[in-house]
Design an enzyme around this catalytic site. Structure first.
Site: not given
Length: 299
Positions: A72, A233
């Site tokens: 990450y 989304t």
């Protein structure tokens, strides 16, 4: 939900044990902390000061389970470094869970570790976090390898557990067959798999199986769904919106609450770089849904 931030605490969601480590069922995922926009995007790095404030605020709100990984990172930020800077020296009850298997080179391209490379990934997490052992390490399986044997990789992690570098082991993006294979090698305390409203029957079956085995089930993309790294989304369903209006909650809070209602062994690790969203996510742990609402959402 109308609760003020002063009354919000992650303990409202209840607790579960990862092995011998007691955690509140609402935790925090750091995947989105290093950058602005979609996770792993090669765009702008996040504001470091804001990311550190979010981590510290999470702990103030009772979060004692933080999920991370050495992969990450953005060009200027690393989730592990942010955790170290924000929270070290670590509280005794803070549990940090990480993942190994995948890696990324400095350009961001993905790599996958061989069994003999896993120790290097574990040591990388130790160095970045500033710890002498890792609380929980999940073996992350590639999406293209969910039918492959995990014996060599999981066996390598089991050896590191015996050596004292790792306290507990878990599996991520795993199949029931791989989970059984891993359990035959060493105890598995958690499974991190994609799961949320609208998940297919086989995902529900694995969640139930984990509960029967006393294994924590820790969904990822419980909010984002098919949006994955890009975030949510698609528009929320009318069912989600209806339940949200009833409780004066956000659709995100409803999704998190629904997830937690799937069993006492189910944890949540929503991630965000937004302090307001963090507070909303933790508050979702106190949201109680009725049987009728759960049925509506399941439908």
């Amino acid at each position: 939900m109308t609760s003020s931030s002063e009354t919000i605490d992650a303990s409202a969601a209840g607790t579960w044990k990862l092995g011998d480590l007691l955690v509140n069922r609402i935790g925090f995922g750091t995947m989105r902390l290093p950058q602005n926009g979609p996770a792993f995007a090669r765009g702008d790095s996040s504001d470091r000061g804001r990311a550190i404030r979010v981590l510290r605020r999470a702990v103030e709100l009772g979060v004692n389970h933080i999920d991370t990984a050495a992969f990450y990172f953005s060009p200027l930020r690393s989730a592990n470094e942010l955790i170290n800077s924000a929270l070290a020296p670590y509280a005794d009850d803070l549990v940090i869970t990480t993942k190994v298997g995948p890696g990324r080179d400095p350009s961001g391209e993905w790599t996958w570790a061989d069994p003999d490379q896993l120790r290097g990934q574990v040591e990388e997490n130790l160095r970045q976090l500033g710890r002498d052992h890792l609380d929980v390490v999940n073996l992350r399986i590639a999406r293209t390898h969910t039918s492959s044997s995990v014996a060599e990789h999981f066996g390598a992690l089991a050896e590191l557990r015996e050596a004292g570098l790792i306290r507990h082991l878990g599996m991520s993006n795993t199949s029931p067959e791989q989970l059984a294979e891993a359990q035959a090698i060493a105890p598995v305390v958690c499974v991190q798999n994609m799961y949320g409203i609208g998940s297919p029957p086989e995902h529900h079956a694995l969640l139930r199986h984990c509960g029967e085995q006393g294994i924590a089930f820790v969904p990822f993309y419980a909010i984002a769904g098919a949006g994955r790294e890009a975030g949510a989304t698609t528009a929320d369903s009318e069912a989600v919106l209806t339940v949200a209006r009833t409780h004066g909650a956000t659709p995100t809070q409803v999704r998190l609450a629904w997830t937690l209602h799937q069993g006492p062994h189910v944890l949540a690790i929503p991630g965000t770089g937004n302090p307001d969203h963090l507070t909303e996510n933790v508050a979702a742990g106190a949201l109680q849904l009725t049987a009728d609402e759960l049925a509506l959402l399941a439908a």
